[in-house]
Enzyme design. Structure first.
Site, mmCIF file in Angstrom:
data_model
loop_
_atom_site.group_PDB
_atom_site.id
_atom_site.type_symbol
_atom_site.label_atom_id
_atom_site.label_comp_id
_atom_site.label_asym_id
_atom_site.label_seq_id
_atom_site.Cartn_x
_atom_site.Cartn_y
_atom_site.Cartn_z
ATOM 1 C CB SER A 133 -0.948 -0.008 1.199
ATOM 2 O OG SER A 133 -1.892 -1.049 1.076
ATOM 3 C CG HIS A 149 0.514 -7.510 -0.298
ATOM 4 N ND1 HIS A 149 1.194 -6.328 -0.147
ATOM 5 C CD2 HIS A 149 -0.421 -7.522 0.690
ATOM 6 C CE1 HIS A 149 0.695 -5.649 0.877
ATOM 7 N NE2 HIS A 149 -0.276 -6.364 1.404
#
EC number: 5.4.2.12
Length: 517
Positions: free
Chosen positions: A64, A461
């Protein structure tokens, strides 16, 4: 409303990747009628959100921080991970002047060098290669006492993968003959970022007082934790018997995480004279501290190895200089991303920029509340849109990422479905005002909830591409090129009707007439 007469939003579905494999794929398994209808009606494409496309090493998953930096910059921002890696490769890492005071301190009689940080190759907060390079540095500089305080990952890498990483560290320490692993702690404790000081305190007590679980070896510590039902992320702080590696007054400390957010609390406990997070048994005890990067702009007296890189003229500045109003909105877990990171990695608020922070729920893990605070975020955003209070919105829905990190498939499915409902509410409000939205993800996560090789939970991720939908009734026939996250800001500026500044070298995703000919 402004002269532009309509609101435009960037909506980030954090962790919503596009995985062609339907197995344990929360995105594929969830019901998302709003996402589906938008995909069916509006132009869309895919974006690469990992590796070199976002300024990381090839094959490195995005995150992010990286994602929102690239989104706001309108250019590929080369990340600290790459900068450190290059310095190790060319040897400049070993001659950085910042190391000198901490190494000299560690060589004094009775003193030691402590290396602490996340031990994995996840590359999100740290990289094990940086720790190994620091051990080599200590050996070159004839530091005799080195203690590693290893924070276990289990989130950006598989949940029970700590031992091979720890074995690599022990092998390097044995090869150099200069130290040992003194403590291990799951990142849940050592790297809390939400002011849950009781967690930070447990890690602090192990590191500075030798208080916590004990084990005769690193392997035994991990095995005992697994027997207690703990995965790496949640391993309770454990002290290795026979290794008195407590951080003492006057010792040298290098914190080798390069991502700031989850390192700040422990650094505050170690460094601040007036610290009130919890009661330190011996009060303030000064140490010679260096951090890999700048963890906080208020840490003015902590030397850093790799200083911040600022992005000139990010999108927020362009919008502000045009006299437009902008709203940044997210819940706690992603608030820094829509503000600090989207603004180029600086703590600055542009003229006309308003911010709404919706508190994340106070639960131990987000699988216990998969909807998190998405409904509150959506409700607040809709209110701003309906009241004509903003021209440009950056909104982040945290759920697919944060619930994806738990490894609980059923919860991740519920998270996706909650976000889809909220997405529909926000988009409908925008369209009712004649507005537009670019809907994307910053990286994948909940699109793979199981390791396909081992069957274990997949909590990190993914490398999968992410969606990009242009919701704009004025551009139903538009065509979008495949791209990267850096293309998003130029696209948004084109939709708003603002010129792209020369600092943004990425192109809009919209196919021009010349390109389409």
């Amino acid at each position: 409303m402004s002269a532009y007469r309509r609101p435009v939003a960037l909506i980030v579905l954090d962790g919503w990747g596009l995985n062609p494999d339907p197995r344990a794929n929360a995105v594929a398994m969830a019901r998302h009628p709003n996402f589906d209808r938008l995909m069916a009606r509006y132009p869309h494409t895919t974006l690469t959100a990992s590796g070199e496309a976002v300024g990381l090493l090839p094959g490195q998953m995005g995150d992010s921080n990286v994602g929102h930096l690239n989104l706001g910059a309108g250019r590929i921002v080369y990340q600290t991970l790459v900068r450190i890696w290059r310095s190790i490769q060319d040897g400049s890492f070993y001659t950085l002047p910042v190391w000198r005071p901490v190494l000299d301190r560690a060589k004094q009689p009775g003193k030691a060098l402590h290396l602490m940080g996340l031990v994995s190759d996840g590359g999100v907060h740290s990289h094990i290669d940086h720790l190994l390079a620091l051990i080599d540095l200590a050996k070159r500089e004839n530091v005799e006492r080195v203690y590693v305080h290893a924070f276990l990952d289990g989130r950006d890498v598989p949940p029970q993968s700590a031992l091979p990483y720890l074995e690599r560290v022990e092998a390097k320490l044995k090869e150099t003959g200069i130290g040992a692993i003194a403590t291990i702690s799951g990142r849940y404790y050592a790297m809390d970022r939400d002011k849950r000081w009781d967690r930070t305190e447990k890690a602090f007590l192990a590191i500075t007082q030798g208080i916590g679980h004990t084990a005769g070896s690193v392997a035994e510590a991990v095995e005992r934790a697994y027997a207690r039902g703990e995965t790496d992320e949640f391993v309770q702080p454990t002290v290795i018997e026979g290794v008195d590696g407590r951080v003492r007054e006057g010792d040298g400390v290098i914190f080798f995480n390069f991502r700031p957010d989850r390192a700040r609390q422990l650094v505050r406990a170690l460094h601040e004279t007036a610290f009130d997070g919890f009661k330190r048994p011996e009060g303030y005890r000064p140490v010679e501290l260096v951090t890999m990067t700048q963890y906080d702009q208020t840490f003015t007296d902590i030397p850093v190895a790799f200083g911040p890189q600022f992005v000139d003229v990010p999108m927020g500045q362009v919008v502000a200089e045009a006299g437009l109003r902008q709203l940044r909105i997210a819940e706690t877990e992603k608030y820094a991303h829509v503000t600090y990171f989207f603004n180029g990695g600086e703590e600055r608020v542009f003229p006309g920029e308003e911010r709404v922070l919706v508190p994340s729920p106070k639960v131990a893990t987000y699988d216990l509340k998969p909807e998190m605070s998405a409904y509150e975020v959506a409700r607040e955003a809709v209110k701003w849109i309906e009241e004509d209070r903003t021209d440009f919105i950056v909104l982040n829905f945290a759920n697919p990422d944060m619930v994806g990190h738990t490894g609980v498939l059923e919860a991740a499915i519920r998270a996706v479905e909650a976000v889809d409902e909220c997405l529909g509410q926000v988009v409908d409000a925008l369209l009712a005002k004649g507005g537009a939205a670019v809907i994307i993800a910053d990286h994948g996560n909940c699109d793979q909830m199981v390791d396909y090789e081992t069957g274990a939970p997949h909590t990190n991720h993914t490398l999968n591409p992410v969606p990009c939908i242009l919701v704009d009734d004025q551009r139903l026939d538009a065509k979008l090129k495949p791209g990267v996250l850096a293309n998003v800001a130029p696209t948004l500026l084109e939709i708003i009707g603002l010129p792209k500044p020369p600092q943004m070298d990425a192109d809009s995703l919209l196919v021009s007439n010349a390109e389409g000919a």
